[in-house]
Design an enzyme around this catalytic site. Structure first.
Site, PDB file in Angstrom:
ATOM      1  N   ASP A 380       0.812  -1.223   0.000  1.00 21.40           N
ATOM      2  CA  ASP A 380       0.000   0.000   0.000  1.00 21.40           C
ATOM      3  C   ASP A 380       0.843   1.270   0.000  1.00 21.40           C
ATOM      4  OD1 ASP A 380      -2.565  -0.980  -0.191  1.00 21.40           O
ATOM      5  OD2 ASP A 380      -2.838  -1.187   1.976  1.00 21.40           O
ATOM      6  N   LYS A 383      -0.338   4.735  -1.205  1.00 18.72           N
ATOM      7  CA  LYS A 383      -1.312   5.573  -0.487  1.00 18.72           C
ATOM      8  C   LYS A 383      -0.729   6.905  -0.039  1.00 18.72           C
ATOM      9  CE  LYS A 383      -4.433   1.955   1.202  1.00 18.72           C
ATOM     10  NZ  LYS A 383      -4.987   1.265   2.393  1.00 18.72           N
ATOM     11  N   HIS A 408      -3.883   4.394  -5.898  1.00 18.03           N
ATOM     12  CA  HIS A 408      -2.712   4.104  -5.056  1.00 18.03           C
ATOM     13  C   HIS A 408      -1.932   2.893  -5.579  1.00 18.03           C
ATOM     14  CE1 HIS A 408      -5.145   0.881  -3.146  1.00 18.03           C
ATOM     15  NE2 HIS A 408      -3.991   0.381  -2.723  1.00 18.03           N
ATOM     16  N   HIS A 434      -2.004  -6.271  -6.265  1.00 18.12           N
ATOM     17  CA  HIS A 434      -2.654  -6.922  -5.128  1.00 18.12           C
ATOM     18  C   HIS A 434      -4.149  -6.613  -5.033  1.00 18.12           C
ATOM     19  CE1 HIS A 434      -2.120  -3.001  -3.201  1.00 18.12           C
ATOM     20  NE2 HIS A 434      -2.871  -3.409  -2.183  1.00 18.12           N
ATOM     21  N   HIS A 435      -4.644  -5.734  -5.924  1.00 20.10           N
ATOM     22  CA  HIS A 435      -6.094  -5.501  -5.987  1.00 20.10           C
ATOM     23  C   HIS A 435      -6.705  -6.099  -7.255  1.00 20.10           C
ATOM     24  CE1 HIS A 435      -6.807  -3.180  -2.396  1.00 20.10           C
ATOM     25  NE2 HIS A 435      -5.770  -2.395  -2.665  1.00 20.10           N
ATOM     26  N   ASP A 463      -3.391  -9.561   2.731  1.00 16.62           N
ATOM     27  CA  ASP A 463      -3.831  -8.200   3.056  1.00 16.62           C
ATOM     28  C   ASP A 463      -5.292  -8.190   3.490  1.00 16.62           C
ATOM     29  OD1 ASP A 463      -3.943  -5.386   3.196  1.00 16.62           O
ATOM     30  OD2 ASP A 463      -4.557  -5.248   1.086  1.00 16.62           O
TER      31      ASP A 463
END
Length: 521
Positions: A380, A383, A408, A434-435, A463
């Protein structure tokens, strides 16, 4: 046991409580006599019955033909026979010369000293034989008095001894190089310590269970035994389960302390204590003993081994320091983002350990799993580019705010992608993917299935698992049963089915990671 070492060009002795052991009898020099005359065998045996060289007697083997000699040479251990005295005319006129060529070319034995001893020089003229055959001496039987026979043998054995010593050194150094390569490939100090004892046995060509071995290191340079850190010790060297230098047997501690105070290696007929100080000031010690006497070449090889052991250990320590520094740096960066998000927990550390556990159960090797552990805290990092008003909004985001929040992933990728550091490169990939979702419904690129990097798939599960169980500004932590149901629902949609199965099958281990690094509110 009596230690001895050089100090100011004088031989100094130090006596401990153990009595001196008697050395084993040195093996004889093996001499092969190839001649079809029985009288030659008998006379040679009489002349050499009291012959000694370097404190070793001789053992005679007899062959009455070249064919018989070949069988003896094939059956004997390689390089056991030191000298062969060979007649020329036996079953054929040139049987001896053919035997010599066979030894050098077919048997590929260049260590044995070959001496022509002929009663018919006309069949094999000296100049031609010396020129055309790889021999070490040529003698007519008529000129071989008892004195000249012994003189010839002294010269031949001296040559064989020196060649054998060089060969032992060469083979030993090859083993040390192989052992050093093995040490370099170790990923941890634990692996280094466990392989150390085995490598010593290989270098010395001795059975490991017959060796007493202990390795220690010190960084204080005080010369105090209490400052030694025990690296490894086998059961022969300890009083029980060894974790500290005080667990080592007293006479071994005495030897280590002596070498540490004198700042150089010491040795006895049955024992070697190696000392080596690196340029960084680390002092390494190696104690090796054997029930039989250690040969000079073995003492020599252990000296080299101590040097390489010290350097390899220091380099491995440096690698571990760098690895720990990289891990801490990843945590610090990840936690800095967490703090900015007004989260005060240990999310990134838990994600790192959960990612590592998932990677190992998935079947990735130790290096790959460790890389994911080090890189996943950066998931992350993008961010930092998200405005505070959106990042810390307690309620649901608007459509526009969600779109900004999703950036992000790409921000994090752009921050890290140009780094030459492999951890940051992998961190860039994790931040970017990762998303993404297993069914292609994720962001930012809509990747699906195995088009998503395995590190991204693993970090996604780790996560979300930890985020659901953590308090956030917009939610309370979920109960574990609800988290499991969520992953069951999202299996094959958001997450790779196999990773979900691993998580649920080992849920107690992942829950233990949460307890290990609790949130601090």
């Amino acid at each position: 046991m009596r230690w001895y070492f050089m100090q100011d060009d004088e031989l100094v002795f130090a006596q401990d409580d153990e009595p001196d052991e008697q050395g084993a009898q040195s093996p004889p020099w093996v001499i092969l006599l190839v001649d079809d005359e029985e009288e030659v065998h008998h006379v040679t045996q009489l002349v050499l019955q009291d012959f000694t060289f370097d404190g070793r007697k001789v053992e005679l083997l007899f062959a009455r033909s070249a064919g018989q000699a070949q069988k003896i040479l094939q059956q004997a251990p390689r390089h056991e026979i030191a000298v062969a005295m060979i007649d020329v005319v036996m079953e054929t006129h040139h049987a001896g010369l053919e035997l010599i060529r066979w030894i050098r070319e077919k048997l590929n034995n260049h260590a044995i000293r070959l001496i022509i001893r002929t009663g018919q020089p006309g069949e094999a003229p000296e100049e031609n034989v010396i020129r055309d055959y790889d021999i070490n001496d040529y003698k007519s039987k008529t000129e071989l008095t008892a004195l000249r026979l012994k003189s010839m043998l002294y010269t031949a054995l001296r040559g064989f001894r020196d060649i054998s010593t060089l060969e032992h050194h060469r083979l030993g150094l090859e083993k040390i190089i192989a052992a050093t390569t093995h040490f370099i490939e170790c990923d941890s100090l634990q692996q280094f310590a466990s392989s150390l004892l085995d490598q010593i046995a290989v270098v010395l060509e001795l059975e490991a269970h017959n060796i007493v071995c202990c390795a220690a290191t010190s960084e204080s340079q005080t010369g105090a035994l209490s400052d030694l850190t025990l690296l490894a010790a086998n059961p022969n060297a300890t009083l029980g389960f060894a974790t500290d230098i005080q667990d080592v047997k007293p006479h071994i501690r005495t030897g280590l302390e002596l070498a540490l105070k004198q700042k150089h290696s010491i040795q006895s007929p049955h024992c070697f204590v190696g000392y080596y100080a690196t340029q960084k000031g680390t002092e390494s010690l190696l104690y090796v003993a054997h029930e039989g006497p250690l040969l000079p070449v073995q003492h020599h090889l252990l000296g080299y081994f101590t040097h390489n052991l010290a350097v390899a250990h220091e380099n491995l320590k440096l690698r571990e320091t760098i690895r720990e520094s990289q891990k801490e740096l990843s945590y610090i960066i990840g936690e800095a983002v967490e703090v900015r998000s007004k989260e005060t927990g240990s999310h990134v550390r838990r994600v790192a350990d959960c990612s590592y556990l998932l990677a190992k159960y998935y079947g990735l090797d130790e290096q790959e799993a460790e890389m994911i552990r080090l890189a996943s805290p950066l998931h992350d990092v993008g961010k930092v580019g998200i405005p505070d008003v959106i990042l810390n909004k307690p309620g649901r985001h608007t459509s526009q705010e969600s779109n900004i929040m999703r950036t992000h992933a790409e921000i994090g990728y752009e921050m890290l992608k140009d780094s030459a550091n492999p951890i940051l490169q992998l961190g860039a990939r994790i931040a970017f993917e990762h998303h993404e979702c297993w069914n292609g419904g994720g962001y930012p690129r809509g990747l699906a299935g195995k088009d998503i990097h395995i590190a991204g798939r693993i970090s996604a599960v780790a996560d979300v698992f930890d985020a659901l169980g953590s308090r956030r500004c917009y939610k309370q932590p979920w109960p574990m049963d609800d988290i499991i149901r969520y992953f069951e629902q999202k299996r094959g949609q958001a997450f790779e089915p196999r990773l979900v199965d691993i998580l649920i099958d080992h849920i107690s281990e992942f829950a233990a990671i949460r307890r290990q690094y609790p949130d601090l509110h």
